[in-house]
Design an enzyme around this catalytic site. Structure first.
Site, PDB file in Angstrom:
ATOM      1  N   HIS A  36       0.853  -1.191   0.000  1.00  0.00           N
ATOM      2  CA  HIS A  36       0.000   0.000   0.000  1.00  0.00           C
ATOM      3  C   HIS A  36       0.889   1.242   0.000  1.00  0.00           C
ATOM      4  CE1 HIS A  36      -3.749  -2.182   0.649  1.00  0.00           C
ATOM      5  NE2 HIS A  36      -3.147  -2.880   1.574  1.00  0.00           N
TER       6      HIS A  36
ATOM      7  N   HIS B 238      -0.743  -6.496  -5.513  1.00  0.00           N
ATOM      8  CA  HIS B 238      -0.870  -7.765  -4.796  1.00  0.00           C
ATOM      9  C   HIS B 238      -0.264  -8.869  -5.648  1.00  0.00           C
ATOM     10  CE1 HIS B 238      -3.262 -11.584  -4.850  1.00  0.00           C
ATOM     11  NE2 HIS B 238      -2.887 -11.596  -3.594  1.00  0.00           N
TER      12      HIS B 238
ATOM     13  N   ASN C 254       0.711 -13.364  -5.350  1.00  0.00           N
ATOM     14  CA  ASN C 254       0.611 -14.583  -4.555  1.00  0.00           C
ATOM     15  C   ASN C 254       1.004 -15.762  -5.428  1.00  0.00           C
ATOM     16  OD1 ASN C 254      -1.469 -17.059  -4.018  1.00  0.00           O
ATOM     17  ND2 ASN C 254      -0.790 -16.153  -2.096  1.00  0.00           N
ATOM     18  N   VAL C 255       1.832 -16.646  -4.896  1.00  0.00           N
ATOM     19  CA  VAL C 255       2.087 -17.937  -5.534  1.00  0.00           C
ATOM     20  C   VAL C 255       2.015 -19.003  -4.441  1.00  0.00           C
ATOM     21  CG1 VAL C 255       3.381 -17.211  -7.562  1.00  0.00           C
ATOM     22  CG2 VAL C 255       4.586 -17.469  -5.404  1.00  0.00           C
ATOM     23  N   ARG C 256       1.396 -20.121  -4.752  1.00  0.00           N
ATOM     24  CA  ARG C 256       1.115 -21.099  -3.697  1.00  0.00           C
ATOM     25  C   ARG C 256       1.070 -22.514  -4.274  1.00  0.00           C
ATOM     26  NH1 ARG C 256      -3.214 -18.038  -5.115  1.00  0.00           N
ATOM     27  NH2 ARG C 256      -5.036 -19.156  -5.934  1.00  0.00           N
TER      28      ARG C 256
ATOM     29  N   HIS D  41     -21.248  -6.582  -5.758  1.00  0.00           N
ATOM     30  CA  HIS D  41     -22.143  -5.621  -5.113  1.00  0.00           C
ATOM     31  C   HIS D  41     -21.834  -4.185  -5.527  1.00  0.00           C
ATOM     32  CE1 HIS D  41     -18.630  -5.758  -2.451  1.00  0.00           C
ATOM     33  NE2 HIS D  41     -18.989  -4.590  -1.952  1.00  0.00           N
TER      34      HIS D  41
ATOM     35  N   GLY E  20      -5.830 -20.424  10.645  1.00  0.00           N
ATOM     36  CA  GLY E  20      -4.525 -19.820  10.393  1.00  0.00           C
ATOM     37  C   GLY E  20      -4.235 -18.651  11.305  1.00  0.00           C
TER      38      GLY E  20
END
Length: 305
Positions: A102, A112, A114-116, A181, A265
């Site tokens: 941020h 953002h 992410n690797v998983r 929404h 978690g």
């Protein structure tokens, strides 16, 4: 199919966390990531541990985090088995790197990545494994050349893996990072993929390596271009208002957040993605013809780049 190598995945992810943190610190020039290594006690619902790294009050980044985790449990949470019922009753391991940055300057986009990797096992049966991840960009004051560069970099990352990979994972990103929404995408998209196991293991691993390492190639040149742009209170207030959309998505729709909370978690690490400040305003309307209006008109819907 090539054999699963969990240790190779883990080593890559830990090295990736180190590399990304070093590059972000260099761009910021002031702040450093503070690390908190953590582990779960025996008997906890979710075993394992990780390294949470958070940067605050930097010259460029107001707050950000780059997390590595490697956890295991005896039962997959509902967020996973809802769309993969064959996983019910299997023990699992999950490891990954997840990050959100941020920036202070409203002209620098939030980002953002992410690797998983997941593997679900049951005695007497073959393991079920898959990779997931991607990266996406959330500008407040968008620039055409920034978004184009972001997507051009994504195309180059995907190209060695097949002609359709970018289009498929770009479209998946547009669909996933969407707030129904609000009838808005979260930003200008990027790449998103899940359940990746249709290639051999080695090729799947090579792809998440390319995506993980490509994040800074895509993001840092944009940061460098915009970090010294002058801004005032109007831009700051609009940034805080738009950060509220980020919070809405992460708490209501994000499967990673839901997985982490439902599986027991570590809450502080899971919610690291939240911005340090955000605001909501009833009935907010942008001024017609303004730079703020341009965001809504041209950038918060799927678009070919």
């Amino acid at each position: 199919m090539s054999a699963i190598d969990k240790q190779a995945v883990k080593q890559f992810l830990m090295d990736l966390q180190d590399s990304i943190c070093q590059q972000l610190e260099l761009v910021d020039g002031r702040a450093k990531f503070i690390e908190e290594a953590w582990s779960r006690e025996p008997g906890d619902k979710l075993g394992g541990g990780g390294r949470t790294r958070v940067m605050t009050n930097g010259a460029v980044f107001e707050q950000g985090g780059v997390n590595f985790s490697h956890v295991e449990g005896q039962e997959m949470p509902m967020s996973a088995t809802a769309h993969r019922p064959e996983l019910a009753g299997r023990r699992f391991e999950a490891m990954g790197v997840s990050l959100v940055m941020h920036p202070k300057n409203p002209y620098v986009p939030t980002s953002h990545a992410n690797v998983r990797f997941f593997v679900a096992e049951k005695q007497g049966e073959d393991p079920i494994w898959w990779f997931g991840g991607g990266f996406d960009l959330t500008p407040f004051y968008p620039f055409e050349d920034d978004a184009q560069y972001w997507h051009d970099t994504a195309k180059k990352i995907c190209a060695p893996f097949g002609e359709q990979v970018y289009q498929e994972h770009k479209a998946w990103c547009d669909k996933y990072f969407y707030l129904p929404h609000r009838d808005e995408t979260r930003g200008v998209g990027g790449l998103f993929f899940d359940d990746l196991n249709h290639w051999e293991f080695d090729k799947c691993l090579a792809y998440i390596q390319a995506v993980g390492e490509g994040y800074t190639q895509a993001y840092l040149p944009i940061v460098e271009r915009r970090k010294d742009t002058a801004f005032g209170e109007r831009e700051r207030q609009f940034q805080l208002y738009r950060r509220g959309r980020y919070v809405e998505f992460n708490l209501v729709y994000d499967r990673g957040t839901l997985f982490g909370l439902q599986s027991g978690g570590r809450t502080e690490s899971i919610l690291m993605s939240m911005p340090p400040l955000a605001r909501w305003e009833y009935g907010y309307q942008v001024e017609e013809g303004s730079h703020e209006a341009e965001l809504y008109q041209d950038y918060l819907k799927p678009r070919d780049w």
